[in-house]
Motif scaffolding. Structure first.
Motif, PDB file in Angstrom:
ATOM      1  N   LEU A  26     -34.874  26.373  22.161  1.00  0.00           N
ATOM      2  CA  LEU A  26     -34.860  25.565  20.944  1.00  0.00           C
ATOM      3  C   LEU A  26     -33.874  26.151  19.949  1.00  0.00           C
ATOM      4  O   LEU A  26     -33.921  27.350  19.647  1.00  0.00           O
ATOM      5  N   ILE A  27     -32.983  25.307  19.438  1.00  0.00           N
ATOM      6  CA  ILE A  27     -31.986  25.722  18.450  1.00  0.00           C
ATOM      7  C   ILE A  27     -32.254  24.979  17.144  1.00  0.00           C
ATOM      8  O   ILE A  27     -32.463  23.762  17.140  1.00  0.00           O
ATOM      9  N   GLN A  28     -32.227  25.698  16.058  1.00  0.00           N
ATOM     10  CA  GLN A  28     -32.473  25.083  14.751  1.00  0.00           C
ATOM     11  C   GLN A  28     -31.361  24.121  14.389  1.00  0.00           C
ATOM     12  O   GLN A  28     -30.176  24.431  14.499  1.00  0.00           O
ATOM     13  N   ASP A  29     -31.728  22.945  13.951  1.00  0.00           N
ATOM     14  CA  ASP A  29     -30.760  21.940  13.508  1.00  0.00           C
ATOM     15  C   ASP A  29     -29.971  22.469  12.310  1.00  0.00           C
ATOM     16  O   ASP A  29     -30.551  22.952  11.337  1.00  0.00           O
ATOM     17  N   GLY A  30     -28.648  22.417  12.404  1.00  0.00           N
ATOM     18  CA  GLY A  30     -27.793  22.849  11.300  1.00  0.00           C
ATOM     19  C   GLY A  30     -27.373  24.302  11.347  1.00  0.00           C
ATOM     20  O   GLY A  30     -26.549  24.729  10.534  1.00  0.00           O
TER      21      GLY A  30
END
Length: 248
Positions: A26-30
Motif C-alpha cells: 500500500l502506497i499513500q496517495d500523494g
C-alpha cells in the motif's frame, strides 16, 4: 494465519529484498514517488500488487510511523532449531546465539534482533511459553533485521541448552551475583548467551544449566538494565573481541 502488516520504508524494502512473501503493498496517495523508488522498482520487477490508498488507511493499520508505505506479508516463520545447528556445524567460524528466557516485551525482542544482525549473531532462541512471539510490533522494531536473523521457538529451553552443549557451545548466563565482568568473557569459543526477563531474570532450571555467569557493572541507583541494552552490550563485546577492534 492472517497476513501481518509491516510499515515503514526500510522494513518494507527489506521484506521485498529478502524474498519474503508479499501479498500487497500500500502506497499513500500523494507521497513523493522518488522517496519510494527502490520499493516500487523492486515491486514492479517481482510483479507484486501495489495499491494507492488515502493516508487515513495507513494510519489505521499501525500506530507506528508508516512513512507512506505498508505491506501485507505472510506471517514470519520460525527457523528450525535442528537445521540451524546443522548449518552452524558446517561453518568454520565461531557461532553465537542469544537465548531469551521469559522476555515479554516485543519492542525489546525487535531491538535485540536488530542488534544481533548488526553484530553478527547467528540466531536467537525463545521459548514457546511465557515469552513474546514474532508479532507485527517485533517486525517493525527490528527495522528489517528479522529478515536476516533466524529466530527459533523451542518447547524446552533446558533441553535446548543441553543440545547446544553437546554441539560445542558454552552457555553464559547474564546474572548479577557470583558472575564475571562481561568484558572478561572468553570469546574464543562458540557461545550461547542467556538473557532473562527484567523482572525475574533467568528461570532456576535454565540458570542451573549455564556453564558460567557474566554481569554488567553498574554504579547507578537502578540495579538492572533493559534486556535489549544488556544483550546489546554483550553481543558487541563478543564482536569486538573476535575482530580485535580497539585492542592493541
Amino acid at each position: 494465519m492472517e497476513d501481518m502488516v509491516i510499515v515503514g520504508r526500510h522494513a518494507v524494502k527489506e521484506a521485498i529484498i529478502s524474498g519474503h512473501t508479499i501479498n500487497k503493498i500500500l502506497i499513500q496517495d500523494g507521497v513523493k514517488k522518488q522517496q519510494l523508488n527502490e520499493i516500487l522498482k523492486k515491486a514492479k520487477s517481482d510483479k507484486l500488487i501495489v495499491q494507492t490508498v488515502p493516508k487515513s488507511k495507513l494510519d489505521n493499520l499501525s500506530d507506528a510511523p508508516h512513512q507512506g508505505v505498508a505491506a501485507f506479508v505472510a506471517p514470519y516463520e520460525y527457523a528450525d532449531f535442528d537445521n540451524f545447528i546443522h548449518e552452524q556445524q558446517n561453518k568454520e567460524k565461531l557461532s553465537t546465539v542469544i537465548i531469551l528466557d521469559g522476555l515479554e516485551d516485543p519492542h525489546n525482542l525487535g531491538s535485540i534482533i536488530r542488534t544481533a544482525d548488526a553484530s553478527g549473531v547467528d540466531g536467537i532462541i525463545i521459548p514457546k511459553r511465557r515469552s513474546v512471539a514474532l508479532t507485527q510490533t517485533v517486525v517493525k522494531a527490528s527495522t528489517g533485521a528479522i529478515q536476516h536473523v533466524p529466530v527459533m521457538r523451542v518447547t524446552n529451553l533446558a533441553q535446548t541448552i543441553e543440545t547446544l552443549k553437546d554441539r560445542g557451545y558454552w552457555i553464559a548466563g547474564a546474572e548479577a551475583d557470583n558472575a564475571t565482568d562481561y568484558r572478561q568473557l572468553d570469546a574464543s569459543m562458540s557461545l550461547a548467551i542467556v538473557i532473562g526477563s527484567e523482572g525475574q531474570g533467568m528461570s532456576r532450571l535454565v540458570k542451573d544449566k549455564c556453564d558460567f555467569y557474566i554481569k554488567i557493572p553498574m554504579v547507578g541507583h537502578v540495579n538492572s538494565l533493559n534486556a535489549s541494552v544488556a544483550a546489546s552490550l554483550v553481543m558487541y563485546e563478543i564482536y569486538r573481541k573476535r575482530n580485535q577492534i580497539g585492542d592493541s
